[in-house]
Scaffold this motif. Structure first.
Motif, short mmCIF file in Angstrom:
data_model
loop_
_atom_site.label_atom_id
_atom_site.label_comp_id
_atom_site.label_asym_id
_atom_site.label_seq_id
_atom_site.Cartn_x
_atom_site.Cartn_y
_atom_site.Cartn_z
N GLN A 1 -6.52 6.10 -13.04
CA GLN A 1 -5.77 6.72 -14.13
C GLN A 1 -4.26 6.63 -13.94
O GLN A 1 -3.51 6.75 -14.92
CB GLN A 1 -6.20 8.17 -14.31
CG GLN A 1 -7.59 8.31 -14.92
CD GLN A 1 -8.01 9.76 -15.13
OE1 GLN A 1 -7.48 10.67 -14.50
NE2 GLN A 1 -8.98 9.98 -16.01
N ARG A 2 -3.80 6.42 -12.74
CA ARG A 2 -2.35 6.35 -12.54
C ARG A 2 -1.79 4.95 -12.76
O ARG A 2 -0.60 4.73 -12.60
CB ARG A 2 -1.98 6.86 -11.14
CG ARG A 2 -2.30 5.94 -9.98
CD ARG A 2 -2.00 6.64 -8.66
NE ARG A 2 -2.19 5.78 -7.52
CZ ARG A 2 -1.23 5.00 -7.00
NH1 ARG A 2 -0.04 4.98 -7.55
NH2 ARG A 2 -1.48 4.24 -5.95
N ILE B 1 -11.13 8.04 -9.72
CA ILE B 1 -10.61 8.41 -11.05
C ILE B 1 -9.09 8.56 -10.99
O ILE B 1 -8.36 8.02 -11.84
CB ILE B 1 -11.26 9.71 -11.55
CG1 ILE B 1 -12.74 9.47 -11.89
CG2 ILE B 1 -10.52 10.25 -12.78
CD1 ILE B 1 -13.51 10.74 -12.22
N ASN C 1 -13.60 13.15 -17.76
CA ASN C 1 -13.71 13.02 -16.30
C ASN C 1 -15.11 13.31 -15.78
O ASN C 1 -15.54 12.73 -14.78
CB ASN C 1 -12.70 13.94 -15.61
CG ASN C 1 -11.30 13.34 -15.59
OD1 ASN C 1 -11.08 12.25 -16.12
ND2 ASN C 1 -10.36 14.02 -14.97
N SER D 1 -9.89 -3.78 -20.88
CA SER D 1 -9.73 -3.13 -19.57
C SER D 1 -9.25 -4.07 -18.47
O SER D 1 -8.54 -3.65 -17.56
CB SER D 1 -11.08 -2.53 -19.11
OG SER D 1 -11.61 -1.67 -20.07
N GLU E 1 -12.91 1.71 -15.42
CA GLU E 1 -11.92 1.19 -16.36
C GLU E 1 -12.52 1.05 -17.77
O GLU E 1 -11.89 1.39 -18.76
CB GLU E 1 -11.40 -0.18 -15.90
CG GLU E 1 -10.20 -0.12 -15.01
CD GLU E 1 -8.95 0.28 -15.78
OE1 GLU E 1 -8.18 -0.59 -16.21
OE2 GLU E 1 -8.75 1.49 -16.00
N ARG F 1 -13.10 4.46 -19.25
CA ARG F 1 -11.83 5.04 -19.69
C ARG F 1 -11.42 4.49 -21.05
O ARG F 1 -10.96 5.24 -21.91
CB ARG F 1 -10.75 4.74 -18.64
CG ARG F 1 -9.43 5.44 -18.91
CD ARG F 1 -8.48 5.35 -17.75
NE ARG F 1 -8.00 3.99 -17.52
CZ ARG F 1 -6.82 3.71 -16.98
NH1 ARG F 1 -6.03 4.69 -16.59
NH2 ARG F 1 -6.44 2.48 -16.78
#
Length: 333
Positions: A109-110, A105, A150, A268, A141, A144
């Motif tokens: 996410q970064r 995760i 989360n 994505s 992905e 998200r």
């Protein structure tokens, strides 16, 4: 650095940009090495299809969008250990899996855009585990993009990492979803949705999948996500171009895959990942060096080292190439 198929390797002009590992996670050839023809044959026999190389045209291409290699290798090792624990009827190290989910995760996410490390950069004996990790990353992905929190993402990742666990429990291919479900449903530390991901990831939106031929919203969203990720990862690991596989997936909307999940998938996954080679409609071969805003219009580098952002050049088009054989790809479902 760029990604090439192993048959494209040229010893005189290329050197490895990433190490090559065998089925025991040992380094066979290190970064900076050149590959002798004899070793190249051995790598092909091991089932390695892709290489990361450095050459003149790929100089200073960083591929920052690519998933972190050490994290990916650690994930493959943990999944390998988990599957072996199941095979030997040992207690699962669920803490390691849960910690891995958290690491994935953070890693995803970064990054604004994420490019996969192909599962066939590793030996074929590791394919089940590299595939599982990549399916988890793709699923993450997509989740998200769909606004999952989360906690939801963690359960989705665990289901994706374990979606093929039935393959170490039973040899009959079409029985592995049920075998995986029966095993995972008894692990109370896992959300029951993880077991249903294993059970349902080969079902189709139109009810023509297996093992139960359920359809539409009878298939839980987590399994719908993993189904697309599973199909895409298998297809590109067999040498199909990402943008052509994505075209195939879009063509399967409302029959094999749910339209809503396809929409999230398209948002994505970059159809032209940085470090890959594409052809322009002019016939010129170029290397994708990065993505600014539009994934469908990347920045490319020509052989003369000139870089062009296709966002700024609407008349320069990428040649889509030959379509994938839809019937062949459907056998991967």
């Amino acid at each position: 650095m760029r990604l090439i198929e192993i048959d494209e390797y040229e010893r005189e002009t290329m050197q490895l940009a990433k190490p090559i590992h065998d089925q025991y996670h040992r380094v066979l050839l290190n970064q900076g090495a050149t590959i002798h023809d004899k070793y190249l044959t051995t790598l092909k026999e091991l089932g390695i299809r892709y290489l990361f190389v450095e050459d003149a045209i790929s100089h200073d291409i960083t591929m920052d969008e690519m998933f972190d290699m050490p994290t990916w290798m650690d994930a493959v090792k943990i999944v390998h250990q988990t599957f072996n624990q199941v095979k030997k009827e040992e207690k699962l190290n669920l803490i390691a899996l849960q910690e891995l989910a958290g690491q994935l995760i953070i890693e995803v996410q970064r990054r604004k855009i994420l490019a996969l490390i192909p599962s066939t950069t590793m030996a074929k004996d590791l394919l089940l585990y590299t595939h599982s990790v990549n399916v988890a990353i793709l699923s993450l992905e997509i989740g998200r993009q769909m606004g999952y929190n989360n906690i939801q993402l963690r359960d989705l990742i665990l289901g994706a990492l374990l979606h093929d666990i039935g393959k170490v429990l039973i040899e009959e291919v079409k029985e592995h979803p049920k075998a995986g479900f029966q095993f995972l449903r008894h692990i109370h530390e896992l959300n029951l949705m993880c077991a249903h991901v294993s059970y349902q990831h080969h079902e189709r939106w139109n009810g023509k999948g297996y093992p139960r031929e359920i359809r539409g919203m009878q298939i839980i969203p987590y399994a719908q996500i993993v189904s697309i990720a599973n199909f895409y990862e298998k297809a590109i690991s067999r040498g199909n171009k990402p943008h052509l596989v994505m075209e195939t997936i879009m063509a399967l909307s409302d029959t094999v895959f749910a339209p809503e999940i396809i929409s999230a998938f398209i948002r994505s996954v970059p159809p032209y990942p940085p470090g890959t080679t594409v052809h322009l409609m002019s016939g010129e071969e170029v290397v994708v060096t990065g993505i600014r805003n539009l994934m469908q219009r990347p920045i490319v580098r020509k052989g003369n080292m000139q870089e062009i952002s296709l966002e700024d050049e609407p008349t320069i088009l990428i040649d889509g190439g030959k379509e994938c054989d839809k019937e062949t790809l459907l056998r991967l479902l």
